[in-house]
Design a protein around this motif. Structure first.
Motif, PDB file in Angstrom:
ATOM      1  N   GLY A 115      -6.471  -8.051  -2.315  1.00  0.00           N
ATOM      2  CA  GLY A 115      -6.197  -8.209  -3.008  1.00  0.00           C
ATOM      3  C   GLY A 115      -6.570  -9.499  -3.756  1.00  0.00           C
ATOM      4  O   GLY A 115      -6.230 -10.158  -4.494  1.00  0.00           O
ATOM      5  N   VAL A 116      -6.779 -10.224  -2.624  1.00  0.00           N
ATOM      6  CA  VAL A 116      -7.296 -11.892  -3.058  1.00  0.00           C
ATOM      7  C   VAL A 116      -8.049 -12.198  -2.151  1.00  0.00           C
ATOM      8  O   VAL A 116      -8.611 -12.080  -1.208  1.00  0.00           O
ATOM      9  CB  VAL A 116      -5.847 -12.821  -2.255  1.00  0.00           C
ATOM     10  CG1 VAL A 116      -6.259 -14.284  -2.585  1.00  0.00           C
ATOM     11  CG2 VAL A 116      -4.481 -12.719  -2.770  1.00  0.00           C
ATOM     12  N   ASP A 117      -9.475 -12.841  -2.377  1.00  0.00           N
ATOM     13  CA  ASP A 117     -10.652 -13.727  -1.881  1.00  0.00           C
ATOM     14  C   ASP A 117     -10.318 -14.603  -1.959  1.00  0.00           C
ATOM     15  O   ASP A 117     -10.264 -15.919  -1.711  1.00  0.00           O
ATOM     16  CB  ASP A 117     -11.606 -13.391  -3.413  1.00  0.00           C
ATOM     17  CG  ASP A 117     -13.010 -13.494  -2.470  1.00  0.00           C
ATOM     18  OD1 ASP A 117     -13.364 -13.979  -1.367  1.00  0.00           O
ATOM     19  OD2 ASP A 117     -13.573 -13.105  -2.935  1.00  0.00           O
ATOM     20  N   LEU A 118     -10.305 -14.642  -0.254  1.00  0.00           N
ATOM     21  CA  LEU A 118     -10.111 -15.673   0.285  1.00  0.00           C
ATOM     22  C   LEU A 118     -10.774 -16.697   0.170  1.00  0.00           C
ATOM     23  O   LEU A 118     -10.245 -18.221   0.576  1.00  0.00           O
ATOM     24  CB  LEU A 118      -9.461 -15.362   2.122  1.00  0.00           C
ATOM     25  CG  LEU A 118      -8.342 -14.615   2.077  1.00  0.00           C
ATOM     26  CD1 LEU A 118      -7.839 -14.059   3.793  1.00  0.00           C
ATOM     27  CD2 LEU A 118      -6.939 -15.498   1.540  1.00  0.00           C
ATOM     28  N   GLY A 119     -12.393 -16.129   0.347  1.00  0.00           N
ATOM     29  CA  GLY A 119     -13.087 -17.051   0.685  1.00  0.00           C
ATOM     30  C   GLY A 119     -13.509 -18.114  -0.745  1.00  0.00           C
ATOM     31  O   GLY A 119     -13.884 -18.941  -0.453  1.00  0.00           O
ATOM     32  N   VAL A 168      -1.184  -8.814  -2.695  1.00  0.00           N
ATOM     33  CA  VAL A 168      -1.895  -9.013  -1.739  1.00  0.00           C
ATOM     34  C   VAL A 168      -0.780  -6.925  -1.340  1.00  0.00           C
ATOM     35  O   VAL A 168      -1.948  -6.666  -0.510  1.00  0.00           O
ATOM     36  CB  VAL A 168      -0.899  -9.547  -1.054  1.00  0.00           C
ATOM     37  CG1 VAL A 168      -1.009  -8.558   0.821  1.00  0.00           C
ATOM     38  CG2 VAL A 168      -2.485 -10.787  -0.829  1.00  0.00           C
ATOM     39  N   TYR A 169       0.333  -7.053  -1.695  1.00  0.00           N
ATOM     40  CA  TYR A 169       1.196  -6.034  -2.661  1.00  0.00           C
ATOM     41  C   TYR A 169       1.219  -4.813  -2.548  1.00  0.00           C
ATOM     42  O   TYR A 169       0.886  -3.611  -2.598  1.00  0.00           O
ATOM     43  CB  TYR A 169       2.373  -6.248  -2.931  1.00  0.00           C
ATOM     44  CG  TYR A 169       3.492  -5.425  -2.585  1.00  0.00           C
ATOM     45  CD1 TYR A 169       3.893  -4.901  -1.856  1.00  0.00           C
ATOM     46  CD2 TYR A 169       4.118  -5.081  -3.970  1.00  0.00           C
ATOM     47  CE1 TYR A 169       5.025  -4.266  -2.083  1.00  0.00           C
ATOM     48  CE2 TYR A 169       4.980  -3.950  -4.324  1.00  0.00           C
ATOM     49  CZ  TYR A 169       5.176  -3.455  -3.009  1.00  0.00           C
ATOM     50  OH  TYR A 169       6.007  -2.006  -3.503  1.00  0.00           O
ATOM     51  N   PHE A 170       0.266  -5.423  -3.945  1.00  0.00           N
ATOM     52  CA  PHE A 170       0.231  -4.284  -4.749  1.00  0.00           C
ATOM     53  C   PHE A 170      -1.863  -3.647  -4.773  1.00  0.00           C
ATOM     54  O   PHE A 170      -1.178  -2.343  -4.643  1.00  0.00           O
ATOM     55  CB  PHE A 170      -0.426  -5.252  -6.217  1.00  0.00           C
ATOM     56  CG  PHE A 170      -0.390  -4.420  -7.770  1.00  0.00           C
ATOM     57  CD1 PHE A 170       0.018  -3.859  -8.334  1.00  0.00           C
ATOM     58  CD2 PHE A 170      -1.614  -3.996  -8.588  1.00  0.00           C
ATOM     59  CE1 PHE A 170       0.039  -2.416  -9.299  1.00  0.00           C
ATOM     60  CE2 PHE A 170      -1.706  -2.713  -9.101  1.00  0.00           C
ATOM     61  CZ  PHE A 170      -0.654  -2.455  -9.805  1.00  0.00           C
ATOM     62  N   ASP A 171      -2.265  -4.418  -4.097  1.00  0.00           N
ATOM     63  CA  ASP A 171      -3.623  -4.036  -3.267  1.00  0.00           C
ATOM     64  C   ASP A 171      -3.066  -2.877  -2.004  1.00  0.00           C
ATOM     65  O   ASP A 171      -3.865  -1.495  -1.910  1.00  0.00           O
ATOM     66  CB  ASP A 171      -4.660  -4.849  -2.723  1.00  0.00           C
ATOM     67  CG  ASP A 171      -6.224  -4.476  -2.441  1.00  0.00           C
ATOM     68  OD1 ASP A 171      -6.551  -4.201  -3.300  1.00  0.00           O
ATOM     69  OD2 ASP A 171      -6.364  -4.243  -1.220  1.00  0.00           O
ATOM     70  N   ALA A 172      -2.016  -3.491  -0.696  1.00  0.00           N
ATOM     71  CA  ALA A 172      -1.542  -2.529  -0.446  1.00  0.00           C
ATOM     72  C   ALA A 172      -1.292  -1.059  -0.511  1.00  0.00           C
ATOM     73  O   ALA A 172      -1.651  -0.552  -0.038  1.00  0.00           O
ATOM     74  CB  ALA A 172      -1.369  -3.441   0.603  1.00  0.00           C
ATOM     75  N   VAL A 173      -0.512  -1.202  -1.581  1.00  0.00           N
ATOM     76  CA  VAL A 173       0.202  -0.167  -2.470  1.00  0.00           C
ATOM     77  C   VAL A 173      -0.819   0.796  -3.270  1.00  0.00           C
ATOM     78  O   VAL A 173      -1.047   2.020  -2.985  1.00  0.00           O
ATOM     79  CB  VAL A 173       1.150  -0.433  -2.785  1.00  0.00           C
ATOM     80  CG1 VAL A 173       2.283   0.754  -3.688  1.00  0.00           C
ATOM     81  CG2 VAL A 173       2.215  -1.221  -2.580  1.00  0.00           C
ATOM     82  N   MET A 174      -1.794   0.159  -3.941  1.00  0.00           N
ATOM     83  CA  MET A 174      -2.616   1.231  -5.025  1.00  0.00           C
ATOM     84  C   MET A 174      -3.932   1.309  -4.467  1.00  0.00           C
ATOM     85  O   MET A 174      -4.012   0.318  -3.356  1.00  0.00           O
ATOM     86  CB  MET A 174      -2.319   0.063  -6.257  1.00  0.00           C
ATOM     87  CG  MET A 174      -1.145  -0.060  -7.130  1.00  0.00           C
ATOM     88  SD  MET A 174      -1.691   1.486  -7.816  1.00  0.00           S
ATOM     89  CE  MET A 174       0.001   0.732  -9.102  1.00  0.00           C
TER      90      MET A 174
END
Length: 260
Positions: A115-119, A168-174
């Motif tokens: 969901g988030v590109d930490l780099g 992050v939440y959206f990526d974890a669910v979808m």
């Protein structure tokens, strides 16, 4: 009850009685003010919790493929009677090269981050701390939750604070495939033009399934500024960007593997 002598101009004195009513009124006023502040604080907390719950609940409602979400910009167009053109299309009915081009243009690590590109985010923070101009670090997932649940301008920095955990939440669910499907159907591709099907028909007079590699690349590079960038009438700069994305999309390989 205490008495105090007060001297007049003629030297005479007269007693004055203080009953303390003014002090009681002030204390009562302070208590009422504190109670009012507590009530306002509780109401603000309730409102904040309700607003936070909306995207959490809607994310689950958007999981089934038969649900066709709309963006906040589309809602704004409806509210202002501007109208818009959006024709929902399954990702299966979109030329694969379009999604590949969008990933290579917008978010090369889409299939690998959560969901988030930490780099990229660390790079932005480092640039900001060094006083340098910051580059964009918005992922496709972040853009999707922004389009679905949040606002564009102003208060962009406040929005980012909300956008990061939501992504992050959206990526974890979808699934990645569903995220891409929603994004391609709510992204803006011109004034009042939302979604890849409406964009393909508006700019090139064909369906999203029929897009060529060149047309897909032109649509992808217009996404950062769809009001100013017209994929049907690209200038020299836009054509150069499209050529670069076209080459990258042809060699995307594992970078787009999560869409299979």
């Amino acid at each position: 009850m205490p008495e105090r002598a007060r001297h007049g101009w003629d030297g005479l004195t007269e007693p004055i009685v203080e009953d303390g009513s003014e002090g009681l009124d002030m204390a009562r006023s302070r208590r009422l003010s504190r109670a009012s502040l507590r009530r306002i604080g509780r109401r603000c907390l309730v409102v904040a919790l309700v607003l936070a719950a909306i995207p959490v609940v809607l994310t689950f409602l958007y999981l089934p493929s038969f649900v066709h979400p709309v963006s906040t910009l589309m809602l704004k167009d409806l509210a202002t009677f501007s109208g818009y053109d959006r024709r929902w299309v399954s990702i299966d009915d979109v030329a694969p090269v379009l999604a590949n081009s969008v990933i290579m243009s917008e978010d090369g690590q889409f299939c690998f981050h959560r969901g988030v590109d930490l780099g990229e985010l660390r790079g932005v923070v480092d640039d900001a701390l060094a006083g340098e101009a910051t580059r964009g670090a918005s992922t496709i997932t972040m853009q999707t939750v922004k389009n679905l649940f949040l606002w564009s301008r102003p208060l962009g920095s406040v929005r980012k604070v909300v956008e990061l955990p939501l992504a992050v939440y959206f990526d974890a669910v979808m699934s990645k495939r569903r995220i891409m499907e929603i994004y391609l159907n709510i992204a803006e591709w011109g004034p009042g033009i939302y979604g890849i099907e409406a964009a393909a028909r508006h700019h090139f007079g064909i369906s999203a399934r029929q897009l060529s590699r060149r047309q897909a690349a032109l649509l992808a590079v217009s996404l950062p500024n769809p009001i100013e960038r017209n994929p049907a009438k690209p200038g020299p700069g836009l054509r150069r960007l499209a050529s670069l994305i076209e080459r990258r999309a042809s060699r995307s390989g594992a970078y787009v593997g999560c869409l299979d």
